[in-house]
Design a protein around this motif. Structure first.
Motif, PDB file in Angstrom:
ATOM      1  N   ASP A   1      -3.563   0.135   6.055  1.00  0.00           N
ATOM      2  CA  ASP A   1      -3.197   1.548   6.195  1.00  0.00           C
ATOM      3  C   ASP A   1      -2.836   1.939   7.631  1.00  0.00           C
ATOM      4  OD1 ASP A   1      -3.373   2.393   3.592  1.00  0.00           O
ATOM      5  OD2 ASP A   1      -5.471   2.958   3.720  1.00  0.00           O
TER       6      ASP A   1
ATOM      7  N   GLY B   1      -1.095  -4.159   2.345  1.00  0.00           N
ATOM      8  CA  GLY B   1      -2.342  -3.547   1.900  1.00  0.00           C
ATOM      9  C   GLY B   1      -3.072  -2.779   2.973  1.00  0.00           C
TER      10      GLY B   1
ATOM     11  N   LYS C   1      -9.028  -2.738   1.343  1.00  0.00           N
ATOM     12  CA  LYS C   1      -8.127  -2.058   2.270  1.00  0.00           C
ATOM     13  C   LYS C   1      -8.770  -1.907   3.648  1.00  0.00           C
ATOM     14  CE  LYS C   1      -5.362   1.140   0.898  1.00  0.00           C
ATOM     15  NZ  LYS C   1      -4.723   2.365   0.381  1.00  0.00           N
TER      16      LYS C   1
ATOM     17  N   PRO D   1      -0.291   2.990  -3.626  1.00  0.00           N
ATOM     18  CA  PRO D   1      -1.433   3.366  -2.769  1.00  0.00           C
ATOM     19  C   PRO D   1      -2.798   3.115  -3.398  1.00  0.00           C
ATOM     20  CG  PRO D   1       0.238   5.096  -2.780  1.00  0.00           C
ATOM     21  CD  PRO D   1       0.614   4.120  -3.860  1.00  0.00           C
TER      22      PRO D   1
ATOM     23  N   SER E   1       0.818  -1.211   0.000  1.00  0.00           N
ATOM     24  CA  SER E   1       0.000   0.000   0.000  1.00  0.00           C
ATOM     25  C   SER E   1       0.854   1.264   0.000  1.00  0.00           C
ATOM     26  CB  SER E   1      -0.948   0.010   1.205  1.00  0.00           C
ATOM     27  OG  SER E   1      -0.224   0.026   2.422  1.00  0.00           O
TER      28      SER E   1
END
Length: 247
Positions: free
Chosen positions: A226, A224, A70, A62, A58
């Motif tokens: 955040d 993946g 995600k 992104p 990620s």
């Protein structure tokens, strides 16, 4: 626009187009387009490259994952939520320290509870000798931010600054022996961060409460996701602006 994150990650790890092409089974020209034209590789190629450069997919791409995917991955990054820092079992701290092989990064104002471990300096020194990169970020004891936090915790304006100085004295042998890099920051600290490779304890800060009584998130980095990456980037931002302590 070129994929600068991918370019810099490859350069930092010493990989050229030919090496990446060989690892992914594609033509070097394809690798070049991934960078210069910001083309998105197939998932199997993304996974291979991310493993090579030890970065998260990620971060390198992104926009590669669908938002719903995600979101689910990010949920899975949360291993445990503790209501208070003092609720985190000592076994968890010991395990995270023991398993770290690449990176130990700590962001606090003082973190005096760490000094309760009489073998911590010896342990960190041994980790550094085994190749672990150790970075310690403590508050600048002369800063307004440290004084303000001290008042907000209800312990008096100068108390936290004194704790920071004690913590700096405790960790100084690591800096003297080049076993750790220590810097002081002047940020408003919203979270204390304790990173051990791809796991992290995030101690949130709550107005009017000492950090020991505030919640802690135990996170594990997933490709993946955040959440882990958000706090990792936050640490790096503070690190970049911090200065060596005035011993």
């Amino acid at each position: 626009m070129p994929n600068q994150r991918l370019r810099e990650s490859l350069l930092r790890n010493g990989f050229d187009f030919t090496q990446v092409a060989k690892a992914t089974g594609v033509d070097p020209k394809t690798v070049e387009r991934w960078i210069t034209q910001n083309r998105t590789p197939y998932p199997r190629h993304r996974r291979a490259i991310a493993a090579m450069v030890r970065e998260d997919e990620s971060y390198l791409w992104p926009d590669a994952l669908a938002p719903d995917t995600k979101k689910e991955i990010t949920k899975s990054e949360v291993v445990q939520v503790y209501p208070h820092r003092h609720s985190v079992p000592q076994e968890v701290w010991a395990h995270l320290l023991d398993q770290a092989r690449l990176n130990i990064s700590i962001l606090v104002y003082a973190g005096m509870f760490l000094t309760d471990n009489p073998s911590l300096i010896k342990l960190l020194r041994r980790k550094a000798e085994d190749g672990v990169k150790i970075r310690l970020l403590l508050g600048d004891p002369a800063s307004r931010e440290v004084a303000r936090r001290s008042e907000e915790e209800g312990i008096g304006k100068g108390t936290l600054a004194a704790k920071v100085r004690n913590a700096l004295a405790f960790f100084k042998p690591l800096a003297d022996g080049s076993h750790a890099e220590i810097r002081c920051h002047k940020t408003t600290l919203y979270n204390s961060i304790y990173r051990f490779d791809d796991e992290m304890l995030v101690n949130t800060h709550v107005h009017g409460f000492m950090a020991a009584h505030a919640p802690v998130l135990h996170l594990r980095r997933l490709s993946g996701g955040d959440l882990f990456e958000t706090y990792a980037e936050s640490f790096q931002g503070v690190w970049d602006d911090a200065k060596p302590p005035k011993w």
